[in-house]
Design a protein around this motif. Structure first.
Motif, PDB file in Angstrom:
ATOM      1  N   THR A  51      37.959  40.926  28.659  1.00 24.98           N
ATOM      2  CA  THR A  51      37.050  39.786  28.762  1.00 24.98           C
ATOM      3  C   THR A  51      36.838  39.483  30.235  1.00 24.98           C
ATOM      4  N   GLN A  52      35.836  38.679  30.509  1.00 25.47           N
ATOM      5  CA  GLN A  52      35.528  38.371  31.899  1.00 25.47           C
ATOM      6  C   GLN A  52      36.655  37.600  32.572  1.00 25.47           C
ATOM      7  N   TYR A  53      37.233  36.647  31.817  1.00 27.67           N
ATOM      8  CA  TYR A  53      38.319  35.848  32.354  1.00 27.67           C
ATOM      9  C   TYR A  53      39.574  36.098  31.523  1.00 27.67           C
ATOM     10  N   PHE A  54      40.520  35.171  31.526  1.00 34.02           N
ATOM     11  CA  PHE A  54      41.765  35.399  30.806  1.00 34.02           C
ATOM     12  C   PHE A  54      41.552  35.173  29.312  1.00 34.02           C
ATOM     13  N   CYS A  55      41.401  36.260  28.568  1.00 32.27           N
ATOM     14  CA  CYS A  55      41.226  36.229  27.112  1.00 32.27           C
ATOM     15  C   CYS A  55      39.974  35.480  26.661  1.00 32.27           C
ATOM     16  N   ALA A  56      38.986  35.373  27.511  1.00 27.49           N
ATOM     17  CA  ALA A  56      37.742  34.702  27.142  1.00 27.49           C
ATOM     18  C   ALA A  56      36.655  35.046  28.156  1.00 27.49           C
ATOM     19  N   ASP A  57      35.419  34.781  27.761  1.00 25.86           N
ATOM     20  CA  ASP A  57      34.302  34.985  28.669  1.00 25.86           C
ATOM     21  C   ASP A  57      33.819  33.680  29.280  1.00 25.86           C
ATOM     22  N   VAL A  58      34.589  32.625  29.088  1.00 23.58           N
ATOM     23  CA  VAL A  58      34.336  31.351  29.761  1.00 23.58           C
ATOM     24  C   VAL A  58      35.625  30.941  30.477  1.00 23.58           C
ATOM     25  N   LEU A  59      35.471  30.214  31.562  1.00 24.10           N
ATOM     26  CA  LEU A  59      36.632  29.792  32.330  1.00 24.10           C
ATOM     27  C   LEU A  59      37.500  28.831  31.527  1.00 24.10           C
ATOM     28  N   GLY A  60      38.819  28.930  31.740  1.00 18.96           N
ATOM     29  CA  GLY A  60      39.759  28.056  31.054  1.00 18.96           C
ATOM     30  C   GLY A  60      40.842  27.566  32.003  1.00 18.96           C
ATOM     31  N   ASN A  61      41.774  26.812  31.465  1.00 20.23           N
ATOM     32  CA  ASN A  61      42.853  26.242  32.277  1.00 20.23           C
ATOM     33  C   ASN A  61      43.710  27.301  32.939  1.00 20.23           C
ATOM     34  N   ILE A  62      43.904  28.431  32.252  1.00 19.15           N
ATOM     35  CA  ILE A  62      44.719  29.491  32.846  1.00 19.15           C
ATOM     36  C   ILE A  62      44.045  30.037  34.096  1.00 19.15           C
ATOM     37  N   ASP A  63      42.735  30.249  34.015  1.00 20.73           N
ATOM     38  CA  ASP A  63      41.992  30.747  35.176  1.00 20.73           C
ATOM     39  C   ASP A  63      42.103  29.781  36.351  1.00 20.73           C
ATOM     40  N   MET A  64      42.021  28.474  36.061  1.00 22.24           N
ATOM     41  CA  MET A  64      42.102  27.484  37.136  1.00 22.24           C
ATOM     42  C   MET A  64      43.517  27.390  37.711  1.00 22.24           C
ATOM     43  N   ALA A  65      44.526  27.642  36.887  1.00 22.31           N
ATOM     44  CA  ALA A  65      45.897  27.632  37.393  1.00 22.31           C
ATOM     45  C   ALA A  65      46.150  28.810  38.328  1.00 22.31           C
ATOM     46  N   TRP A  66      45.498  29.927  38.058  1.00 21.67           N
ATOM     47  CA  TRP A  66      45.661  31.110  38.899  1.00 21.67           C
ATOM     48  C   TRP A  66      44.669  31.156  40.060  1.00 21.67           C
ATOM     49  N   LEU A  67      43.668  30.293  40.037  1.00 18.56           N
ATOM     50  CA  LEU A  67      42.654  30.277  41.091  1.00 18.56           C
ATOM     51  C   LEU A  67      43.235  30.187  42.499  1.00 18.56           C
ATOM     52  N   PRO A  68      44.188  29.286  42.784  1.00 19.96           N
ATOM     53  CA  PRO A  68      44.735  29.227  44.141  1.00 19.96           C
ATOM     54  C   PRO A  68      45.366  30.549  44.595  1.00 19.96           C
ATOM     55  N   LEU A  69      46.035  31.240  43.682  1.00 25.24           N
ATOM     56  CA  LEU A  69      46.631  32.538  44.015  1.00 25.24           C
ATOM     57  C   LEU A  69      45.548  33.557  44.344  1.00 25.24           C
ATOM     58  N   PHE A  70      44.493  33.567  43.538  1.00 24.56           N
ATOM     59  CA  PHE A  70      43.399  34.521  43.744  1.00 24.56           C
ATOM     60  C   PHE A  70      42.663  34.240  45.048  1.00 24.56           C
ATOM     61  N   HIS A  71      42.422  32.969  45.333  1.00 26.57           N
ATOM     62  CA  HIS A  71      41.691  32.595  46.541  1.00 26.57           C
ATOM     63  C   HIS A  71      42.451  33.018  47.791  1.00 26.57           C
ATOM     64  N   ARG A  72      43.742  32.766  47.815  1.00 23.31           N
ATOM     65  CA  ARG A  72      44.538  33.111  48.982  1.00 23.31           C
ATOM     66  C   ARG A  72      44.671  34.621  49.148  1.00 23.31           C
ATOM     67  N   ALA A  73      44.809  35.321  48.047  1.00 19.48           N
ATOM     68  CA  ALA A  73      44.882  36.786  48.127  1.00 19.48           C
ATOM     69  C   ALA A  73      43.579  37.359  48.663  1.00 19.48           C
ATOM     70  N   ALA A  74      42.454  36.774  48.255  1.00 22.27           N
ATOM     71  CA  ALA A  74      41.154  37.249  48.732  1.00 22.27           C
ATOM     72  C   ALA A  74      41.006  37.033  50.233  1.00 22.27           C
ATOM     73  N   LEU A  75      41.502  35.908  50.727  1.00 16.05           N
ATOM     74  CA  LEU A  75      41.417  35.637  52.161  1.00 16.05           C
ATOM     75  C   LEU A  75      42.346  36.551  52.958  1.00 16.05           C
ATOM     76  N   VAL A  76      43.520  36.831  52.410  1.00 18.59           N
ATOM     77  CA  VAL A  76      44.433  37.769  53.075  1.00 18.59           C
ATOM     78  C   VAL A  76      43.772  39.136  53.201  1.00 18.59           C
TER      79      VAL A  76
END
Length: 237
Positions: A141-166
């Protein structure tokens, strides 16, 4: 209107502002310095930490877990089907897996030398391996087990954002070796919520703090020899 009290590079705050952005809930935000906390903030923050959410009834809420729960109770769920008890439990479990990595990622990025960086990376990779294994067992799926954003995606967002900047500034791929995790991270980042959920000077402050010459990632060697081709809460946020 809701008000968020924040520190510019705090991942716990970005979890909340990301959730607000995803839900489309209007809010205002005030940034403080954790080195010089104002008296009014200390009066409403039981542990002296951000985030603080001030409700429309002027009630100050602390701790990102409690704030996220309040937002789900007061505003529409991102994924209403998660309202079933088993789904809620699984969501909370994966949210927890992400949030508990915030400080670990902070420490990892702050490593002063290659040895420390590699040691901390072992822990991060063990956590990433669990996510990768779960994603392999479930329909793509596009996101975590769904094609729409959910709470899990938002909980992992800070990790993803920082990894992208690194990766942007050093070439170091923190998710190297975990292709499904990287795809998930890329999809969440493509939503544009990461940029909306932080201060306009977030990237500048982040690179100054985490990618300075005092840290291994900022020393110019990380992408070459870290195998990347292959503290306390206050110290982070």
């Amino acid at each position: 209107m809701l008000k968020v009290v924040s520190y510019i590079i705090c991942p716990f705050v970005q979890r909340i502002t990301g959730l607000l952005e995803a839900k489309g809930v209007p809010y205002e935000i005030e940034y403080i310095s954790l080195k010089d906390k104002p008296r009014w903030f200390l009066d409403i923050a039981p542990n002296g930490q951000v985030p603080i959410l001030i409700t429309e009834d002027n009630i100050a809420l602390s701790e990102s877990d409690a704030i996220a729960e309040y937002l789900d109770e007061e505003y529409p769920l991102l994924r209403p089907e998660v309202n079933q008890s088993a789904c809620r439990a699984r969501q909370r479990a994966w949210v927890y897996q992400g949030v508990k990595l915030y400080l670990k990622q902070c420490s990892h990025m702050q490593s002063g030398n290659k040895e420390t960086f590699d040691e901390r990376q072992v822990f991060m990779h063990k956590a990433f391996a669990k996510v990768e294994a779960f994603l392999k067992e479930h329909t793509a799926t596009q996101y975590f087990c769904a094609d729409v954003l959910g709470n899990i995606d938002m909980a992992w967002l800070p990790l993803f954002h920082r990894a992208a900047l690194v990766q942007k500034h050093t070439g170091t791929e923190l998710f190297a070796g975990f292709p499904l995790l990287q795809i998930w991270a890329d999809n969440v980042m493509a939503s544009g919520i990461a940029e909306k959920s932080v201060h306009q000077k977030f990237e500048e402050n982040f690179t100054t703090f985490y990618l300075s010459e005092n840290n291994y990632l900022g020393g110019g060697n990380a992408s070459k020899d870290s195998g990347c081709g292959g503290s306390s809460r206050g110290s982070c946020c």
